[in-house]
Design a protein around this motif. Structure first.
Motif, PDB file in Angstrom:
ATOM      1  N   LEU A 518       0.853  -1.193   0.000  1.00 52.80           N
ATOM      2  CA  LEU A 518       0.000   0.000   0.000  1.00 52.80           C
ATOM      3  C   LEU A 518       0.887   1.240   0.000  1.00 52.80           C
ATOM      4  O   LEU A 518       1.802   1.369   0.817  1.00 52.80           O
ATOM      5  N   ARG A 519       0.577   2.131  -0.932  1.00 55.50           N
ATOM      6  CA  ARG A 519       1.308   3.399  -0.992  1.00 55.50           C
ATOM      7  C   ARG A 519       0.302   4.541  -1.143  1.00 55.50           C
ATOM      8  O   ARG A 519      -0.611   4.468  -1.966  1.00 55.50           O
ATOM      9  N   PHE A 520       0.510   5.580  -0.318  1.00 51.91           N
ATOM     10  CA  PHE A 520      -0.397   6.736  -0.352  1.00 51.91           C
ATOM     11  C   PHE A 520       0.448   8.002  -0.243  1.00 51.91           C
ATOM     12  O   PHE A 520       1.199   8.176   0.728  1.00 51.91           O
ATOM     13  N   GLY A 521       0.332   8.902  -1.245  1.00 51.89           N
ATOM     14  CA  GLY A 521       1.137  10.113  -1.183  1.00 51.89           C
ATOM     15  C   GLY A 521       1.026  10.960  -2.423  1.00 51.89           C
ATOM     16  O   GLY A 521       0.030  10.924  -3.156  1.00 51.89           O
ATOM     17  N   ALA A 522       2.087  11.730  -2.673  1.00 50.94           N
ATOM     18  CA  ALA A 522       2.099  12.707  -3.756  1.00 50.94           C
ATOM     19  C   ALA A 522       2.255  12.016  -5.103  1.00 50.94           C
ATOM     20  O   ALA A 522       2.885  10.956  -5.217  1.00 50.94           O
ATOM     21  N   ALA A 523       1.680  12.669  -6.143  1.00 50.61           N
ATOM     22  CA  ALA A 523       1.752  12.112  -7.498  1.00 50.61           C
ATOM     23  C   ALA A 523       3.202  11.960  -7.934  1.00 50.61           C
ATOM     24  O   ALA A 523       3.583  10.942  -8.539  1.00 50.61           O
ATOM     25  N   ARG A 524       4.027  12.940  -7.629  1.00 54.81           N
ATOM     26  CA  ARG A 524       5.428  12.901  -8.041  1.00 54.81           C
ATOM     27  C   ARG A 524       6.150  11.708  -7.437  1.00 54.81           C
ATOM     28  O   ARG A 524       6.946  11.032  -8.084  1.00 54.81           O
ATOM     29  N   TRP A 525       5.887  11.432  -6.196  1.00 56.73           N
ATOM     30  CA  TRP A 525       6.531  10.322  -5.480  1.00 56.73           C
ATOM     31  C   TRP A 525       6.104   8.970  -6.062  1.00 56.73           C
ATOM     32  O   TRP A 525       6.881   8.020  -6.111  1.00 56.73           O
ATOM     33  N   LEU A 526       4.855   8.918  -6.524  1.00 57.39           N
ATOM     34  CA  LEU A 526       4.321   7.669  -7.063  1.00 57.39           C
ATOM     35  C   LEU A 526       4.543   7.541  -8.566  1.00 57.39           C
ATOM     36  O   LEU A 526       4.173   6.508  -9.166  1.00 57.39           O
ATOM     37  N   GLY A 527       5.142   8.580  -9.214  1.00 57.99           N
ATOM     38  CA  GLY A 527       5.381   8.526 -10.644  1.00 57.99           C
ATOM     39  C   GLY A 527       4.133   8.723 -11.468  1.00 57.99           C
ATOM     40  O   GLY A 527       4.011   8.173 -12.580  1.00 57.99           O
ATOM     41  N   ILE A 528       3.201   9.537 -10.940  1.00 56.15           N
ATOM     42  CA  ILE A 528       1.926   9.781 -11.620  1.00 56.15           C
ATOM     43  C   ILE A 528       1.898  11.226 -12.097  1.00 56.15           C
ATOM     44  O   ILE A 528       2.409  12.134 -11.424  1.00 56.15           O
ATOM     45  N   ASP A 529       1.295  11.466 -13.231  1.00 57.27           N
ATOM     46  CA  ASP A 529       1.132  12.830 -13.730  1.00 57.27           C
ATOM     47  C   ASP A 529       0.050  13.544 -12.911  1.00 57.27           C
ATOM     48  O   ASP A 529      -1.091  13.074 -12.832  1.00 57.27           O
ATOM     49  N   ALA A 530       0.434  14.679 -12.303  1.00 57.79           N
ATOM     50  CA  ALA A 530      -0.519  15.435 -11.486  1.00 57.79           C
ATOM     51  C   ALA A 530      -1.575  16.079 -12.370  1.00 57.79           C
ATOM     52  O   ALA A 530      -1.331  16.383 -13.543  1.00 57.79           O
ATOM     53  N   ILE A 531      -2.769  16.261 -11.797  1.00 54.50           N
ATOM     54  CA  ILE A 531      -3.875  16.906 -12.501  1.00 54.50           C
ATOM     55  C   ILE A 531      -4.000  18.335 -11.982  1.00 54.50           C
ATOM     56  O   ILE A 531      -4.057  18.569 -10.779  1.00 54.50           O
TER      57      ILE A 531
END
Length: 728
Positions: A518-531
């Motif tokens: 389980l991972r919960f956090g910022a988009a940058r940390w998770l490698g996701i493009d922020a909206i």
């Protein structure tokens, strides 16, 4: 009008040692003294200049209403005794300031004035009976009988004047001994001249005496001084009542388990104290034992009781409602929250505004000017009338009627009343000139986070999340104190927390539970493009599944819209300056109808905008709460902070809003503008009085009695005009 009692302060055993009350802060010595006898702007100038004459003294500010003199000096605490001695030598006895002390010197001064007033009234009533007999007797009363009446009048009046005139005579003599003059010098001179002329007429002259005028002069002067003292005491009731809320004693727990009662001022950080039900918290402290409830309305403005349990921070002035508590002091009394609030309230009455400086300068010019005017009147009438009797009477009238007490009270009376009114409304004023600056603002700069908004992000539309995702995120979030984690935990409610959670600063939370990562956090940390939208966001990823987006919004304060609309209706141009992202800032600006806004600003950029507005001729009010707002608060013409703000922001602000009601900034603006109008009205009243009264006295159209009534009436009128601010 100056010192009520010029006697040198008692240095005997009954006198508290001022050195014991000295506080050491940042290498400097601080001491608050209760000064007796200061009644006007001239007294303030004399006391403060006398203290500042010592090169060690960095600050000397006298609060006219409470008699509290705040001294700050470089050097050892032992210098305190010398400062008290100096004050006594210039005619103002002083003792350490102890609000909880039942021995109130002001009440003693009031009683002394009442006794003097009673003596003057008794003498006046009896002398008037004799004078009426002489006036009505006319030619039918023999010269011998008239002489007897005058001699009896002298026996009544002279002892009465000697007693009832002490407040003026002692004050005048104390400053004359040090080659200075004050407002009581011409008053004393007028009374003594009237009595001296009457004695001459009784035993040598033609029998036209003025005993009745002399004693009636004192009677009306004492009425004016007594009423002025009572009115100022009423105006400063809020500050005095707040200071009195500080507990006088504390129950200290000794190392052997015994409890000893000690003065609250002797409590030091680290001491363990016992609070029984009904006790006030004497100093800021942390609860280490016991549970119950506290009345924390003084701190938060909320009437709901505060839960008391181990680990909870409590503040001086809070009331223990039930149960026994053991607390560990985190500060001494003089550095506690209530002491700081008290100083903030009183600071509103101490600072020097442009109006105060103007009144002080006029008061300092008074004595040489009025003596010159009285001398010119004496010489002029002697030349015109050819005999001294009329010349002396007219000179006496000039001495009395020109006393600038109304001018000296014009600004302090308004500041005292305005500060008390604002305190009752939940606004603390940190400087008297802030009222003057606030009254002239035409532009308002507001911060967003924590000012217009509550500063606490909340989860948006939790019901739209996939089933079970909120609880999974909450299991991680319950282990963190991050604002977004706390918002998740609040939305999910009570429940278990995950174990072995690892938190990455600036990134997020992760753990392995039931074989799932389980991972919960910022988009940058998770490698996701922020909206990019107005909402803050966080993401939850379970193993390698699709990320789930959690959206957060910082809710507007309930009175934010009311405040912005109120400022707009009062003619203020409004701008929103924030360090937050453009999306959230633009959304808040649109919701509140603020057309001018800027985002992602650094503190120096906020200052640059404020300076640019000031360069355009605007008077700027800054409303903020964060540490990053402190420089902007200091740069603005006037500034407002909330009670929940960072300490450095409160220190930089001119006004602090208790109870975190943003709409109270409208109250501060309204009362400041009303205070400015009252000050201008008081100046007009004082100037109008002098423009009318002085020519009449010089032309011989005013008797000493009428002059006394007019002078006292003008002071009372100015103070009553200031007290109009106290009405809701």
């Amino acid at each position: 009008m100056a010192a009520l009692d010029a006697a040198t302060p008692d240095t005997g055993a009954g006198q508290a040692d001022p050195q014991a009350f000295v506080r050491r802060i940042d290498g400097r010595s601080h001491l608050d003294l209760l000064v007796r006898g200061a009644t006007c702007a001239g007294c303030i100038a004399r006391i403060e200049s006398g203290m500042l004459a010592d090169e060690r003294v960095e600050q000397a500010r006298l609060n006219l209403s409470t008699g509290r003199l705040a001294l700050v000096w470089r050097g050892e605490p032992s210098a305190a005794r010398g400062f008290v001695t100096t004050l006594g030598e210039i005619g103002y006895p002083a003792t350490p300031y102890e609000p909880e002390n039942e021995h109130d010197p002001q009440k003693e001064d009031e009683r002394r004035l009442l006794r003097a007033l009673a003596v003057a009234g008794f003498a006046m009533a009896n002398v008037m009976l004799l004078s009426i007999s002489v006036w009505s007797g006319g030619l039918e009363m023999s010269a011998a009988m008239q002489s007897l009446m005058h001699r009896i009048s002298a026996l009544i009046v002279l002892p009465a004047v000697a007693y009832a005139g002490q407040p003026f005579f002692r004050s005048a003599w104390s400053v004359l001994r040090h080659r200075h003059v004050n407002m009581d010098v011409p008053i004393s001179l007028a009374v003594l001249l009237a009595c001296g002329l009457s004695i001459y007429e009784t035993f040598i002259g033609h029998g036209e005496t003025y005993y009745d005028a002399a004693v009636m002069l004192l009677f009306f002067l004492l009425i004016g001084r007594f009423l002025d003292m009572r009115l100022r005491a009423r105006a400063s009731q809020a500050a005095r009542g707040l200071a009195a809320m500080q507990a006088a004693t504390a129950n200290r727990l000794r190392s052997d388990g015994a409890i000893e009662a000690v003065p609250a001022r002797e409590v030091r950080a680290g001491d363990h104290l016992v609070l029984a039900a009904g006790d006030r918290v004497p100093v800021d402290a942390v609860i280490i034992e016991g549970e119950g409830a506290l009345d924390g309305s003084l701190v938060s403005g909320e009437t709901a009781p505060v839960e008391a349990r181990p680990g909870v921070q409590v503040f001086s002035g809070m009331l223990n409602l039930d149960g026994k508590l053991v607390v560990r002091a985190s500060a001494d009394r003089d550095n506690s929250l209530l002491a700081e609030i008290t100083r903030m309230v009183e600071a509103g009455e101490q600072s020097r505004s442009r109006f105060v400086r103007l009144a002080d300068q006029a008061a300092r010019l008074y004595v040489p000017l009025v003596h010159s005017l009285a001398l010119a009147t004496l010489v002029g009438w002697f030349v015109l009338a050819g005999e001294p009797h009329t010349a002396v009477i007219n000179a006496i009238a000039v001495l009395i009627i020109t006393c600038p007490c109304a001018l000296g009270l014009a600004v302090p009376a308004v500041q005292v009343v305005a500060s008390g009114r604002l305190f009752k409304a939940g606004v603390l004023v940190k400087s008297g000139d802030a009222l003057e600056r606030m009254a002239k603002i035409d532009t308002v700069i507001v911060d967003k986070t924590g000012t217009l908004t509550e500063g606490r992000p909340r989860l948006v539309e939790p019901e739209t999340l996939p089933e079970g995702m909120l609880e999974l995120a909450a299991r991680l979030a319950r282990t963190s104190r991050h604002p977004l984690s706390r918002a998740i935990a609040d939305a999910a409610g009570m429940g278990p927390a995950a174990k072995d959670v690892r938190e990455t600063p600036g990134g997020g939370l992760e753990c392995v539970e039931d074989g799932r990562r389980l991972r919960f956090g910022a988009a940058r940390w998770l490698g996701i493009d922020a909206i990019s939208d107005p909402h803050s966001e966080a993401w939850l990823v379970v193993d390698e599944g699709d990320p789930v987006r959690f959206r957060f919004a910082d809710r507007l304060r309930s009175d934010a819209a009311e405040t912005i609309e109120g400022l707009r209706q009062r003619g203020c141009h409004i701008e929103l300056l924030s360090g937050d992202r453009p999306g959230p800032v633009g959304a808040i600006a649109a919701e509140l109808g603020i057309g001018h806004w800027s985002a992602e600003l650094k503190p120096q950029e906020k200052i640059a905008r404020i300076e640019a507005l000031k360069a355009e001729g605007r008077t700027v009010l800054m409303i903020g709460d964060g540490i990053n707002d402190a420089p902007a608060l200091a740069a603005a013409n006037a500034s407002v902070s909330l009670a929940s703000a960072a300490e450095i922001s409160q220190a930089a602000a001119d006004f602090v809003l208790q109870g975190n009601r943003l709409a109270n900034s409208l109250v501060a603006l309204d009362i400041s503008r009303s205070a400015r109008r009252r000050v201008l009205e008081n100046f007009a009243l004082a100037a109008g009085y002098n423009m009318i009264a002085i020519p009449l006295a010089v032309l011989g159209m005013v008797t000493p009695l009428i002059a006394a009534i007019a002078m006292s009436g003008s002071s009372i009128l100015v103070t009553l005009n200031a007290l109009r601010l106290a009405r809701r």
